[in-house]
Design a protein around this motif. Structure first.
Motif, PDB file in Angstrom:
ATOM      1  N   PHE A  71      27.033  58.410   2.226  1.00 27.62           N
ATOM      2  CA  PHE A  71      26.950  59.072   3.743  1.00 27.62           C
ATOM      3  C   PHE A  71      28.515  59.472   4.120  1.00 27.62           C
ATOM      4  CE2 PHE A  71      23.608  55.891   3.450  1.00 27.62           C
ATOM      5  CZ  PHE A  71      22.702  56.469   4.031  1.00 27.62           C
ATOM      6  N   ASP A  72      28.630  60.555   4.630  1.00 33.69           N
ATOM      7  CA  ASP A  72      30.026  60.863   5.140  1.00 33.69           C
ATOM      8  C   ASP A  72      30.475  59.941   6.306  1.00 33.69           C
ATOM      9  OD1 ASP A  72      28.803  61.914   7.456  1.00 33.69           O
ATOM     10  OD2 ASP A  72      29.523  63.977   6.829  1.00 33.69           O
ATOM     11  N   ALA A  73      31.728  60.318   6.766  1.00 35.33           N
ATOM     12  CA  ALA A  73      32.364  59.461   7.828  1.00 35.33           C
ATOM     13  C   ALA A  73      31.312  59.466   9.036  1.00 35.33           C
ATOM     14  CB  ALA A  73      33.661  59.838   8.069  1.00 35.33           C
ATOM     15  N   GLN A  74      30.563  60.622   9.413  1.00 38.28           N
ATOM     16  CA  GLN A  74      29.840  60.530  10.691  1.00 38.28           C
ATOM     17  C   GLN A  74      28.414  60.115  10.386  1.00 38.28           C
ATOM     18  OE1 GLN A  74      31.840  63.343   9.648  1.00 38.28           O
ATOM     19  NE2 GLN A  74      33.320  62.347  10.800  1.00 38.28           N
ATOM     20  N   GLY A  75      28.120  59.512   9.095  1.00 40.17           N
ATOM     21  CA  GLY A  75      26.768  59.185   8.852  1.00 40.17           C
ATOM     22  C   GLY A  75      25.792  60.158   8.481  1.00 40.17           C
ATOM     23  N   LEU A  76      26.103  61.220   8.256  1.00 39.34           N
ATOM     24  CA  LEU A  76      25.577  62.104   7.474  1.00 39.34           C
ATOM     25  C   LEU A  76      25.279  61.723   5.945  1.00 39.34           C
ATOM     26  CD1 LEU A  76      27.129  65.549   8.799  1.00 39.34           C
ATOM     27  CD2 LEU A  76      24.844  64.606   9.333  1.00 39.34           C
ATOM     28  N   PHE A  77      23.857  61.720   5.702  1.00 38.87           N
ATOM     29  CA  PHE A  77      23.256  61.504   4.267  1.00 38.87           C
ATOM     30  C   PHE A  77      23.955  62.586   3.213  1.00 38.87           C
ATOM     31  CE2 PHE A  77      20.333  61.807   0.651  1.00 38.87           C
ATOM     32  CZ  PHE A  77      20.305  60.830   0.102  1.00 38.87           C
ATOM     33  N   ILE A  78      24.808  62.123   2.051  1.00 39.11           N
ATOM     34  CA  ILE A  78      25.186  63.177   1.081  1.00 39.11           C
ATOM     35  C   ILE A  78      24.058  63.260   0.186  1.00 39.11           C
ATOM     36  CG2 ILE A  78      26.876  63.731  -0.655  1.00 39.11           C
ATOM     37  CD1 ILE A  78      28.867  62.106   1.431  1.00 39.11           C
TER      38      ILE A  78
END
Length: 226
Positions: free
Chosen positions: A209-216
């Motif tokens: 997940f990125d730093a904003q909590g978006l799934f990668i």
């Protein structure tokens, strides 16, 4: 038709296991670009347990792109870093197209192979491999892969990870275990886990997940052949 997937390297990523095949020592072929060119298409073939290392020199911070098209759908490639047999990219779990920023300078190997099941049947493949290297010297120590969807709250990330992994591995979330989330130096969130594939054994993976909590993505840490 190319099977598409995009691979990006993270310096914080755990190392992969051995390649997804039990093959003889790879034949090495040096990739030479024409003057002024940054990419090349290579035509080659292999059979059974043969594999070919297409060796390309590159600098840290440059971008490597690889695309594979073949006559046998069980043909894949891995990307191996300088001086290591630990793959940075495993085609059998991530597809036959790769784009990534290289973490270090040296000779990278694009290893083309047949999956173990067809290699044992001594099948063959004709393939075209396009390799490109672009960009200058490294300017950052981490790579940020493209995220997707909406931010996932911290408490829901493990369950979300299990659901995504279940879809990738074709099983139910009940057969998947995850560890506590960890924060990487880049600020990204990683969750390591395992999936019980029955007779195929235990497979390791990593959700990112990125730093904003978006799934990668779900990144396989155990190749299919193990």
């Amino acid at each position: 038709m190319l099977k598409l997937a995009t691979g990006c390297l993270l310096l914080c990523a755990a190392t992969f296991g051995a390649a997804d095949y039990a093959h003889a020592q790879a034949r090495a072929e040096r990739v030479q670009f024409a003057k002024g060119a940054s990419a090349k298409t290579i035509s080659d073939s292999l059979k059974g347990d043969q594999s070919v290392d297409h060796v390309v020199g590159a600098r840290g911070g440059q971008q490597l792109t690889v695309a594979l098209d073949s006559s046998n759908t069980s043909t894949y490639f891995n990307v191996l870093p300088p001086g290591s047999e630990t793959a940075l990219f495993v085609g059998s779990t991530s597809g036959n197209q790769f784009t990534g920023t290289l973490p270090a300078s040296g000779d990278y190997r694009v290893r083309v192979y047949l999956m173990r099941n067809v290699a044992r049947r001594n099948e063959s493949t004709d393939y075209k491999l396009r390799i490109g290297v672009t960009g200058g010297a490294a300017t950052a120590t981490t790579i940020q892969p493209s995220a997707k969807g909406k931010p996932i709250s911290a408490g829901n990330r493990p369950a979300y990870c299990r659901g995504e992994a279940a879809g990738q591995y074709g099983t139910r979330p009940a057969y998947i275990k995850t560890l506590a989330p960890m924060k990487a130096a880049s600020g990204a969130i990683i969750i390591d886990g395992t999936v019980d594939k029955g007779s195929e054994g235990i497979k390791k993976f990593r959700c990112r997940f990125d730093a904003q909590g978006l799934f990668i993505d779900v990144m396989a840490l155990t190749p299919d052949g193990e």
